[in-house]
Design an enzyme around this catalytic site. Structure first.
Site, PDB file in Angstrom:
ATOM      1  N   GLN A  28       0.479  -0.918  -0.266  1.00 54.79           N
ATOM      2  CA  GLN A  28      -0.199   0.027   0.036  1.00 54.79           C
ATOM      3  C   GLN A  28       0.988   1.406   0.339  1.00 54.79           C
ATOM      4  O   GLN A  28       0.744   2.234  -0.204  1.00 54.79           O
ATOM      5  CB  GLN A  28      -1.141  -0.172   1.093  1.00 54.79           C
ATOM      6  CG  GLN A  28      -1.819  -1.267   1.315  1.00 54.79           C
ATOM      7  CD  GLN A  28      -2.803  -1.077   2.042  1.00 54.79           C
ATOM      8  OE1 GLN A  28      -2.430  -1.206   3.237  1.00 54.79           O
ATOM      9  NE2 GLN A  28      -4.447  -0.451   2.474  1.00 54.79           N
TER      10      GLN A  28
ATOM     11  N   CYS B  91     -10.800   0.198   3.582  1.00 54.34           N
ATOM     12  CA  CYS B  91      -9.570  -0.017   3.300  1.00 54.34           C
ATOM     13  C   CYS B  91      -8.611   1.377   2.839  1.00 54.34           C
ATOM     14  O   CYS B  91      -9.249   1.992   2.221  1.00 54.34           O
ATOM     15  CB  CYS B  91      -9.262  -0.341   1.789  1.00 54.34           C
ATOM     16  SG  CYS B  91      -7.454  -0.998   1.239  1.00 54.34           S
ATOM     17  N   LEU B  92      -7.311   2.003   3.208  1.00 52.44           N
ATOM     18  CA  LEU B  92      -6.686   2.862   3.664  1.00 52.44           C
ATOM     19  C   LEU B  92      -6.072   3.381   1.561  1.00 52.44           C
ATOM     20  O   LEU B  92      -6.662   4.247   1.138  1.00 52.44           O
ATOM     21  CB  LEU B  92      -5.192   2.912   4.322  1.00 52.44           C
ATOM     22  CG  LEU B  92      -5.671   2.661   5.684  1.00 52.44           C
ATOM     23  CD1 LEU B  92      -4.236   2.502   5.915  1.00 52.44           C
ATOM     24  CD2 LEU B  92      -5.979   3.413   6.359  1.00 52.44           C
TER      25      LEU B  92
ATOM     26  N   HIS C  41      -7.365  -9.848   5.768  1.00 56.29           N
ATOM     27  CA  HIS C  41      -7.510  -8.379   4.947  1.00 56.29           C
ATOM     28  C   HIS C  41      -6.276  -7.955   4.641  1.00 56.29           C
ATOM     29  O   HIS C  41      -6.005  -7.997   2.972  1.00 56.29           O
ATOM     30  CB  HIS C  41      -8.089  -6.764   5.488  1.00 56.29           C
ATOM     31  CG  HIS C  41      -8.332  -5.758   4.816  1.00 56.29           C
ATOM     32  ND1 HIS C  41      -9.062  -5.146   4.017  1.00 56.29           N
ATOM     33  CD2 HIS C  41      -7.728  -4.700   4.359  1.00 56.29           C
ATOM     34  CE1 HIS C  41      -8.963  -4.250   3.224  1.00 56.29           C
ATOM     35  NE2 HIS C  41      -7.597  -4.266   3.330  1.00 56.29           N
ATOM     36  N   GLU C  42      -4.821  -7.889   5.407  1.00 57.30           N
ATOM     37  CA  GLU C  42      -3.821  -7.969   5.132  1.00 57.30           C
ATOM     38  C   GLU C  42      -3.063  -8.382   4.070  1.00 57.30           C
ATOM     39  O   GLU C  42      -2.142  -8.416   2.897  1.00 57.30           O
ATOM     40  CB  GLU C  42      -2.804  -7.563   6.169  1.00 57.30           C
ATOM     41  CG  GLU C  42      -3.051  -6.626   7.362  1.00 57.30           C
ATOM     42  CD  GLU C  42      -3.468  -4.623   6.423  1.00 57.30           C
ATOM     43  OE1 GLU C  42      -3.084  -4.800   5.552  1.00 57.30           O
ATOM     44  OE2 GLU C  42      -4.278  -4.257   6.919  1.00 57.30           O
TER      45      GLU C  42
HETATM   46 NI    NI Z   1      -6.520  -2.438   3.051  1.00 53.31          NI
END
Ligand code: NI
Length: 191
Positions: free
Chosen positions: A51, A95-96, A137-138
């Site tokens: 990310q 989510c970022l 998620h990660e």
């Molecule tokens: Ni995410």
């Protein structure tokens, strides 16, 4: 302290293949520090290296989410899910990389992971609830799997439109300058 720019959908870097961490060195420690600064600045429950445009198989989970006494992030290098079960849980995820987007995702309620810490020591962790969700998620991030892949066609188009609007709103405002405002939105489970 270095808060890095978070790569936002549909940036193709979120789909790049990741590679294992081989050197548990100062370079890795610096990456971990920068990821921690970035995660806290954006109020995320977790963050994956991809990310911020890095391809190491690394993610962090907020210490409290991971069941620790404090929020010192737990570092996962080369993580693997070794077991899962206890039924299915459905809950909203943020989510970022998708500011302001929340999606209901079905996942196993309980998971067990193994990973290496930033010194290369293997450890195991298991949990339910937000921890199980954040871990899955990660891990998805490390295989290029994103929230937009977990929804039907209609919702997918909605997310694409929403992200297009988000990117348009950033133009002329100095890049990621709005991230603070976005962080409040993403506070519950943005990761
Ligand atoms: Ni995410």
């Amino acid at each position: 302290m270095a808060v890095l720019d978070v790569v936002k959908y549909p940036d193709p870097r979120l789909r790049e293949p990741t590679h294992p961490v081989e050197h548990f060195d100062e370079g890795l420690r610096q990456l971990v520090r920068d990821l921690a600064d970035t995660m806290f600045a954006l109020n995320g429950a977790g963050i994956a290296a991809i990310q911020v445009g890095r391809l190491e198989r690394v993610f962090l989970i907020d210490g409290r989410v991971a069941g620790r006494e404090d929020d010192v992030p737990v570092v996962f290098c080369n993580p693997e899910m070794i077991d899962s079960g206890h039924g299915i849980s459905i809950s909203e995820e943020g989510c970022l990389s998708f500011p302001g987007v929340f999606v209901e995702v079905k996942r196993p309620r309980w998971v067990k992971f193994r990973a290496q810490d930033q010194d290369g020591q293997w450890f195991e962790i298991e949990g339910e609830g937000l921890l199980a969700r954040a871990l899955q998620h990660e891990l998805d991030h490390l295989t290029g799997r994103l929230l937009v892949d977990m929804v039907g066609m209609v919702k997918k188009e909605m997310i694409k439109r929403k992200m297009k609007r988000w990117h348009a709103s950033q133009e002329g405002s100095g890049g990621d300058g709005d991230d603070d405002a976005v962080a409040d939105d993403a506070a519950p489970v943005g990761a």
